[in-house]
Design a protein around this motif. Structure first.
Motif, short mmCIF file in Angstrom:
data_model
loop_
_atom_site.label_atom_id
_atom_site.label_comp_id
_atom_site.label_asym_id
_atom_site.label_seq_id
_atom_site.Cartn_x
_atom_site.Cartn_y
_atom_site.Cartn_z
N PRO A 1 11.82 -7.23 34.81
CA PRO A 1 10.73 -6.28 34.59
C PRO A 1 10.68 -5.77 33.16
O PRO A 1 9.59 -5.57 32.60
CB PRO A 1 11.04 -5.15 35.58
N PHE B 1 10.98 -8.60 42.15
CA PHE B 1 9.78 -8.27 41.38
C PHE B 1 8.82 -9.45 41.22
O PHE B 1 7.60 -9.28 41.25
CB PHE B 1 10.18 -7.77 39.99
N TRP C 1 6.38 -2.23 42.66
CA TRP C 1 6.34 -2.47 41.21
C TRP C 1 5.15 -3.37 40.93
O TRP C 1 4.75 -4.18 41.78
CB TRP C 1 7.63 -3.16 40.74
N ALA D 1 7.60 -8.22 44.82
CA ALA D 1 7.54 -6.79 44.47
C ALA D 1 7.07 -5.92 45.64
O ALA D 1 6.43 -4.89 45.43
CB ALA D 1 6.66 -6.56 43.25
N ARG E 1 13.53 -0.23 42.20
CA ARG E 1 13.11 -0.19 40.80
C ARG E 1 14.29 -0.03 39.85
O ARG E 1 14.14 -0.20 38.63
CB ARG E 1 12.09 0.93 40.57
#
Length: 619
Positions: free
Chosen positions: A502, A143, A229, A210, A119
């Protein structure tokens, strides 16, 4: 950008993926094998890597790369754009670095934070780390699924293999070349591929976007992917349209700055539409002195040619524009290679236009390209979002607003009047109205029913935000990213997509719907405003949408003898999922003008040629 592969299990596995994936990394290659763990005779591991050198071009970037104590070894495909910032953070924590690569930063980030490192990343990635401390192979995918990562168990169930491309697994392992019936239906009926954990192949899976996956080094098995995510939910932001535009502008320009980090020349794909034009113009805005190259496909049909828009942007940005053209004979000549490049069936001939653009860039010595994938799905760029927006207004009880929206939006280029828009919105509100279209007569319904195929369209969306999240995660973007990855890597080019971070996704998917799709049907409304002063107003005021479009209907009609030969071939007769007599009748009706041309024609042809190229087995 690279190609990776690996194997867990009994010794003796070959290094054939190094040959199969050579196009993904022509600059260097490497492999490392680790012997069995004491008491675990099947714990042999093999990691393989092909390198396309982008950052730190020295031999220090060679992979597989291990930590100094040998406890962690990585093979990595992708780019970590914020690697400089992460490097500084890790140095403050006591980490020492031997190279200037983002690969080493990623490896040390995993050592420091484990799965929690994911992340923190801004980038595109698919990687595997052999973690001897925890006795696991850790695999992760970025992601949005920009970079691919496929895996399979060996037929005897005693091994696990992964690779950047399906063809590497097919060439490497004795897998059955049989199909997954649900995925075959999804492709033939709706053109959908690439989402989730399955593939068109029954024995090959992919790590979903992700997600990460852990596999025991000592007892290799598939493991269960874990999501790290997700796209934002219903958490609307409270800010004005102009405030939103300013924030979008700031986020986008920062993305461009990060995506320009490279030790090799960078170019851009330029279609003449808003997204690619914004990228080219933003590149000039943040790098005023840079030598800027743009690459464009120019259709030979004036109805879909965007040459005047390409020239306008090129002049505005001071870019050197390179152009490529194609014709139907070129398509036929290159089709088998394109099918092999793509691994799985694809949606239409525009993929070929993109393929040619990357080939042109390679001819001019470009190793990195920026492209606009993801903008349409995040910012409501397709006409197909109009019914979802109308449905949102109806669900909210805003009947007067819905009426005004339908009347204005129906006047957009390519629209067919308000009645059609109302009908499309109605099908979204009451999905059962469209069920009669789920099994057209050219499909063998009995074959699909016998295999338990779920005959359903995509889940009905309650509003525009749900529709956007669905196209980002399932119905549109995943397959476009596969096309992008394979076409670029076939030319040994790293393709970067600066809309897909993101931070930008989290922000725009929480904006009010009317900021994305205006009350008059204007797509990407907030982004158009954000780019004022950077992109020419003539581009931002465009109401039509073309992209790298080919004159597909005319091309395929020109190629009718070749199509008829394909539809009547022995391979076509070996695909029981198709109802060939109906297909041949429908094709004759299209040629005679008695039936409408649509994408089903390409899906028939593509599936047949793909099945032949990969020796697909049908039951």
């Amino acid at each position: 950008m690279c190609g990776i592969a690996g194997f867990l299990g009994s010794p003796g596995s070959s290094t054939s993926p190094l040959r199969t994936l050579a196009h993904r990394g022509p600059d260097d290659s490497g492999w490392v094998a680790h012997d069995a763990h004491p008491g675990m005779p099947r714990s042999h591991s093999l990691l393989l890597h092909r390198r396309l050198s982008i950052l730190d071009l020295s031999t220090a970037g060679h992979q597989p790369m291990a930590t100094s104590d040998g406890a962690y070894t990585i093979v990595f495909n992708g780019e970590i754009y914020n690697y400089r910032e992460l490097r500084a953070e890790l140095q403050n924590l006591g980490c020492a670095f031997r190279t200037q690569t983002d690969t080493e930063v990623l490896l040390q980030a995993y050592v420091q934070w484990g799965a929690g490192c994911l992340r923190r990343l801004i980038g595109m990635f698919a990687f595997a780390i052999e973690d001897k401390h925890r006795r696991v192979l850790f695999l992760a995918r970025d992601f949005f699924g920009i970079k691919p990562l496929y895996y399979a168990q060996t037929p005897v169930g005693e091994g696990f293999a992964f690779a950047s491309e399906i063809k590497a697994l097919l060439d490497w392992l004795p897998l059955k070349r049989t199909l997954q019936p649900q995925r075959l239906y999804d492709y033939l009926r709706f053109g959908r591929t690439d989402h989730g954990g399955e593939t068109m192949w029954s024995e090959i899976r992919q790590v979903p976007a992700a997600h990460y996956l852990e596999v025991s080094l000592d007892r290799p098995g598939e493991g269960t992917p874990v999501r790290y995510w997700d796209l934002p939910g219903e958490e609307p932001l409270d800010l004005s349209f102009n405030e939103a535009a300013e924030q979008v502008r700031e986020l986008f320009l920062q993305n461009i700055r990060l995506h320009l980090r490279s030790d090799v020349p960078i170019g851009a794909a330029l279609s003449g539409g808003i997204d690619s034009s914004a990228i080219v113009c933003a590149m000039r805005a943040v790098a005023p002195q840079a030598e800027l190259h743009a690459f464009s496909y120019i259709a030979d049909d004036p109805a879909v040619s965007e040459e005047r828009w390409v020239d306008l942007v090129g002049k505005h940005a001071g870019a050197r524009v390179h152009k490529v053209r194609a014709n139907p004979d070129d398509l036929v000549a290159d089709l088998d290679r394109l099918i092999y490049t793509q691994d799985e069936p694809f949606g239409g001939t525009s993929i070929y236009a993109q393929y040619r653009v990357f080939g042109l860039a390679r001819q001019h010595g470009i190793k990195v390209m920026l492209d606009g994938q993801g903008a349409d799905e995040l910012l409501a760029g397709y006409h197909t979002y109009l019914p979802a927006r109308l449905g949102s207004l109806l669900r909210q009880g805003r009947l007067a607003g819905a009426y005004r929206f339908a009347n204005r939006a129906s006047k957009l280029p390519g629209m067919r009047g308000p009645l059609r828009l109302w009908m499309q919105a109605g099908r979204r509100l009451m999905p059962a109205l469209g069920n009669r279209w789920l099994m057209p007569s050219w499909l063998n319904s009995e074959w699909f029913r016998e295999r338990g195929v779920n005959l359903t369209a995509a889940n009905s969306s309650r509003n525009l935000h749900e529709e956007l999240r669905q196209t980002v995660s399932t119905t549109s973007l995943p397959m476009l990213l596969r096309y992008e990855d394979r076409n670029s890597m076939a030319a040994s080019i790293e393709s970067r997509v600066p809309f897909l971070t993101p931070g930008l996704a989290d922000f725009v998917l929480r904006l009010p719907e009317e900021y994305l799709l205006g009350n008059d049907g204007t797509s990407k409304s907030v982004f158009r405003q954000a780019m004022r002063g950077i992109v020419p107003d003539a581009i931002l005021d465009r109401r039509d949408k073309i992209g790298f479009a080919t004159p597909e209907q005319r091309w395929l009609k020109t190629l009718s003898p070749w199509i008829e030969a394909t539809l009547s071939s022995e391979r076509a007769r070996s695909i029981p999922a198709l109802n060939l007599p109906v297909i041949q009748r429908d094709w004759n009706d299209v040629l005679a003008g008695r039936a409408k041309f649509d994408y089903r024609v390409w899906r028939w042809v593509n599936l047949i040629r793909w099945a032949e190229r990969f020796d697909v087995k049908m039951d």
